[in-house]
Scaffold this active site. Structure first.
Site, PDB file in Angstrom:
ATOM      1  N   GLY A 217      36.096  15.146  64.967  1.00 46.50           N
ATOM      2  CA  GLY A 217      34.682  14.782  64.814  1.00 46.50           C
ATOM      3  C   GLY A 217      33.884  16.031  64.547  1.00 46.50           C
TER       4      GLY A 217
ATOM      5  CE  LYS B   3      34.387  15.320  57.307  1.00 46.81           C
ATOM      6  NZ  LYS B   3      33.528  15.425  56.120  1.00 46.81           N
TER       7      LYS B   3
ATOM      8  NE  ARG C 158      31.926  49.518  35.404  1.00 44.62           N
ATOM      9  CZ  ARG C 158      32.897  49.865  34.593  1.00 44.62           C
ATOM     10  NH1 ARG C 158      33.595  50.943  34.855  1.00 44.62           N
ATOM     11  NH2 ARG C 158      33.193  49.144  33.541  1.00 44.62           N
TER      12      ARG C 158
ATOM     13  CG  ASN D 201      28.836  30.593  46.583  1.00 42.12           C
ATOM     14  OD1 ASN D 201      28.617  31.263  47.585  1.00 42.12           O
ATOM     15  ND2 ASN D 201      29.835  30.846  45.765  1.00 42.12           N
TER      16      ASN D 201
ATOM     17  CD  GLN E 157      32.597  30.436  48.166  1.00 38.08           C
ATOM     18  OE1 GLN E 157      32.971  31.577  48.248  1.00 38.08           O
ATOM     19  NE2 GLN E 157      31.345  30.098  48.448  1.00 38.08           N
TER      20      GLN E 157
ATOM     21  N   GLY F  45      35.588  22.433  56.479  1.00 37.94           N
ATOM     22  CA  GLY F  45      35.120  22.365  57.871  1.00 37.94           C
ATOM     23  C   GLY F  45      35.258  23.714  58.574  1.00 37.94           C
ATOM     24  CE  LYS F  46      35.313  28.051  54.315  1.00 43.16           C
ATOM     25  NZ  LYS F  46      35.454  26.904  53.424  1.00 43.16           N
TER      26      LYS F  46
ATOM     27  N   GLY G 118      28.433  26.580  52.063  1.00 46.60           N
ATOM     28  CA  GLY G 118      27.637  25.707  52.922  1.00 46.60           C
ATOM     29  C   GLY G 118      28.455  25.318  54.134  1.00 46.60           C
ATOM     30  CG  HIS G 119      29.923  27.471  56.749  1.00 42.82           C
ATOM     31  ND1 HIS G 119      31.067  27.064  56.127  1.00 42.82           N
ATOM     32  CD2 HIS G 119      29.916  28.805  56.657  1.00 42.82           C
ATOM     33  CE1 HIS G 119      31.719  28.119  55.687  1.00 42.82           C
ATOM     34  NE2 HIS G 119      31.032  29.190  55.991  1.00 42.82           N
TER      35      HIS G 119
ATOM     36  N   GLY H 136      37.212  24.571  49.367  1.00 39.42           N
ATOM     37  CA  GLY H 136      35.970  24.761  50.133  1.00 39.42           C
ATOM     38  C   GLY H 136      35.637  23.483  50.881  1.00 39.42           C
ATOM     39  CG  ASP H 137      32.570  21.753  50.576  1.00 39.80           C
ATOM     40  OD1 ASP H 137      31.783  22.614  50.998  1.00 39.80           O
ATOM     41  OD2 ASP H 137      32.512  21.272  49.432  1.00 39.80           O
TER      42      ASP H 137
ATOM     43  CB  THR I 286      33.679  30.699  43.704  1.00 39.00           C
ATOM     44  OG1 THR I 286      32.390  31.298  43.830  1.00 39.00           O
ATOM     45  CG2 THR I 286      34.686  31.424  44.587  1.00 39.00           C
TER      46      THR I 286
HETATM   47  P1  IMP Z   1      29.733  29.035  42.104  1.00 39.37           P
HETATM   48  O1  IMP Z   1      30.445  29.651  43.260  1.00 39.37           O
HETATM   49  O2  IMP Z   1      28.341  28.583  42.410  1.00 39.37           O
HETATM   50  O3  IMP Z   1      29.820  29.891  40.871  1.00 39.37           O
HETATM   51  O4  IMP Z   1      30.533  27.687  41.736  1.00 39.37           O
HETATM   52  C1  IMP Z   1      31.864  27.698  41.245  1.00 39.37           C
HETATM   53  C2  IMP Z   1      32.664  26.531  41.806  1.00 39.37           C
HETATM   54  O5  IMP Z   1      32.874  26.744  43.193  1.00 39.37           O
HETATM   55  C3  IMP Z   1      31.959  25.180  41.713  1.00 39.37           C
HETATM   56  O6  IMP Z   1      32.945  24.179  41.534  1.00 39.37           O
HETATM   57  C4  IMP Z   1      31.306  25.020  43.072  1.00 39.37           C
HETATM   58  O7  IMP Z   1      31.093  23.667  43.397  1.00 39.37           O
HETATM   59  C5  IMP Z   1      32.382  25.628  43.936  1.00 39.37           C
HETATM   60  N1  IMP Z   1      31.887  26.149  45.214  1.00 39.37           N
HETATM   61  C6  IMP Z   1      31.238  27.312  45.439  1.00 39.37           C
HETATM   62  N2  IMP Z   1      30.994  27.469  46.747  1.00 39.37           N
HETATM   63  C7  IMP Z   1      31.514  26.412  47.376  1.00 39.37           C
HETATM   64  C8  IMP Z   1      31.615  26.019  48.759  1.00 39.37           C
HETATM   65  O8  IMP Z   1      31.189  26.717  49.681  1.00 39.37           O
HETATM   66  N3  IMP Z   1      32.231  24.835  48.997  1.00 39.37           N
HETATM   67  C9  IMP Z   1      32.763  24.070  48.003  1.00 39.37           C
HETATM   68  N4  IMP Z   1      32.705  24.400  46.723  1.00 39.37           N
HETATM   69  C10 IMP Z   1      32.086  25.557  46.396  1.00 39.37           C
END
Ligand code: IMP
Length: 444
Positions: A419, A334, A146, A41, A227, A18-19, A43-44, A15-16, A242
């Site tokens: 960038g 990056k 369910r 969960n 993710q 840069g999508k 974040g972009h 995850g993270d 996740t």
């Molecule tokens: P959850 O998705 O909140 O259950 O977290 C499970 C794991 O996935 C943890 O390590 C979170 O930090 C990671 N995680 C969930 N969503 C993201 C994301 O969008 N970017 C990076 N890590 C994520």
């Protein structure tokens, strides 16, 4: 199926990657962007000029006024979080109404799911996953059990009220009995959910038939994964993952379309590696180099603000992601963060605890934690890549780094990001994906 112009963008690491930026810059050329997994969960961060947008649930295509956005059945939706995000976008002058469509088959995250997520993490102690605490895991668990509430209920207040009360009372009983945690105030939580439901109900529409119609009619549709492959529930570093599938195949399942509708897969990876939360990370650098990457790359989670763990590009993990997800080409982000480093390290093989070669990311996370990465040193480069828009201008060392990675992972690096802004991007090479990206970047 007509002349298929779909494309997928997924994360190839933890995850993270840069999508958000990649989807944002491509999505102006697509009729619609579709989110298919996870919840808030994700974040972009999307930067347009001096403006910065933090997106969690709403597809990154929303920033382009003509692009429609769809949210599939495989998502878990916290109604309050979604509403907050929509309101924030509206405050920024982004019109969401009429452009955002939510599947009636997604699952609803309730305030008690959040409480269960936090209580369970607390109970895990040292073995905690490091979740975002947004209730994602407990909501997916309820889907499998369910007993989850689904988003169609947002339009039937009486059913929603009864079902939400019932499920939250059950959650409260579990919070007390299993975790010795405090109960959630059900009346307060219900008021929160009902208020959000009223405003979200107009977004509900079946996603599959619309996407099928668009793709069959030759419209370009972009599928956006949240993710990354290494956080995938099946193919990631389980259990430190996740709770949803982050692979392309899940987009078909989530949106109700056949796999043939999805198009080629662009995997986004950073030019190095980062991870938030716990779990094995073979190339993590605990020394000053790791700190330097964090500082220069501003590596702090968009959703939780947590400092990200930082390390080096891992070819073994990248190959695992490319093969399991069927990634056709990479977008490497990056690279500018590596400017000025004397030497870069790239992990090209894994050594197991007995000195044996470990060919791929093992199923056993404990074994992965015991891996010793075998690195090769790559010389850094003089000069900066920061803000560059053309392959020809890259310092020779940066070009050699990209050539090396491409050679090692076995798929072309078709896009390089230099960038955070949209325009700080280049198409690279002559692969089919690179040609398509070049066309999009040139506005053709
Ligand atoms: P959850 O998705 O909140 O259950 O977290 C499970 C794991 O996935 C943890 O390590 C979170 O930090 C990671 N995680 C969930 N969503 C993201 C994301 O969008 N970017 C990076 N890590 C994520």
């Amino acid at each position: 199926m007509g002349d298929q112009k779909s494309m997928m963008v997924i994360g190839g690491q933890w995850g993270d990657e840069g999508k958000g930026k990649v989807v944002d810059l491509l999505s102006g050329s697509f009729l619609a962007v579709v989110r298919y997994n996870g919840g808030h969960n994700a974040g972009h961060t999307v930067r347009v000029g001096e403006r910065k947008f933090a997106l969690h649930l709403v597809p990154s295509g929303i920033i382009h006024p003509q692009t429609r956005c769809y949210m599939g059945a495989g998502l878990v939706i916290d109604p309050t979080a979604l509403l907050t995000e929509i309101d924030r976008l509206s405050d920024e002058g982004i019109e969401v109404e009429g452009r955002l469509c939510l599947s009636p088959r997604a699952a609803i995250i309730l305030p008690t799911h959040r409480a269960l997520d936090l209580a369970r993490e607390d109970r895990r102690g040292e073995g905690k996953i490091g979740t975002t605490g947004r209730g994602i895991g407990p909501a997916y668990q309820d889907i499998a059990q369910r007993r989850c509430l689904r988003t169609w209920m947002l339009a039937t207040p009486a059913k929603l009220r009864d079902a939400a009360r019932d499920l939250m009372l059950r959650h409260n009983a579990e919070l007390v009995a299993l975790f010795g945690a405090e109960e959630v105030d059900v009346d307060e939580a219900l008021a929160e959910v009902m208020a959000a439901a009223k405003r979200l109900a107009p977004l509900l529409r079946e996603v599959g038939p619309e996407i099928r119609r668009h793709v069959d009619g030759g419209d370009p549709i972009l599928f956006e994964g949240a993710q990354g492959v290494l956080l995938d529930i099946n193919w990631g570093t389980y259990p430190f993952v996740t709770s949803s599938s982050c692979l392309p195949g899940f987009a078909a399942a989530s949106c109700g379309v056949g796999p043939g509708y999805l198009g080629p897969v662009l995997g986004v990876m950073k030019a190095y590696a980062t991870r938030v939360g716990s779990g094995p990370f073979p190339t993590e650098d605990f020394g000053p180099d790791g700190d330097g990457l964090r500082d220069r790359g501003a590596e702090y989670g968009t959703t939780t603000g947590r400092p990200r763990r930082c390390g080096w590009f891992d070819v073994v993990a990248a190959r695992h992601a490319i093969q399991t997800a069927g990634i056709d080409a990479l977008a490497l982000t990056k690279i500018d963060v590596l400017d000025g480093l004397k030497t870069l390290k790239v992990c090209v093989a894994y050594e197991g605890p007995g000195g044996e070669l470990v060919e791929t990311v093992p199923a056993d996370a404990e074994l992965l934690a015991e891996i010793t990465p075998r690195y090769v040193d790559i010389p850094g480069w003089d000069g900066a890549t920061e803000g560059m828009v053309s392959e020809e201008t890259l310092p020779e060392g940066a070009r050699a780094y990209l050539d090396f990675l491409e050679d090692q992972v076995g798929v072309p690096v078709a896009l390089v990001s230099t960038g955070p802004r949209r325009d700080e991007t280049m198409a690279r090479g002559s692969s089919a994906m690179a040609r398509r990206i070049a066309k999009i970047l040139s506005g053709a």
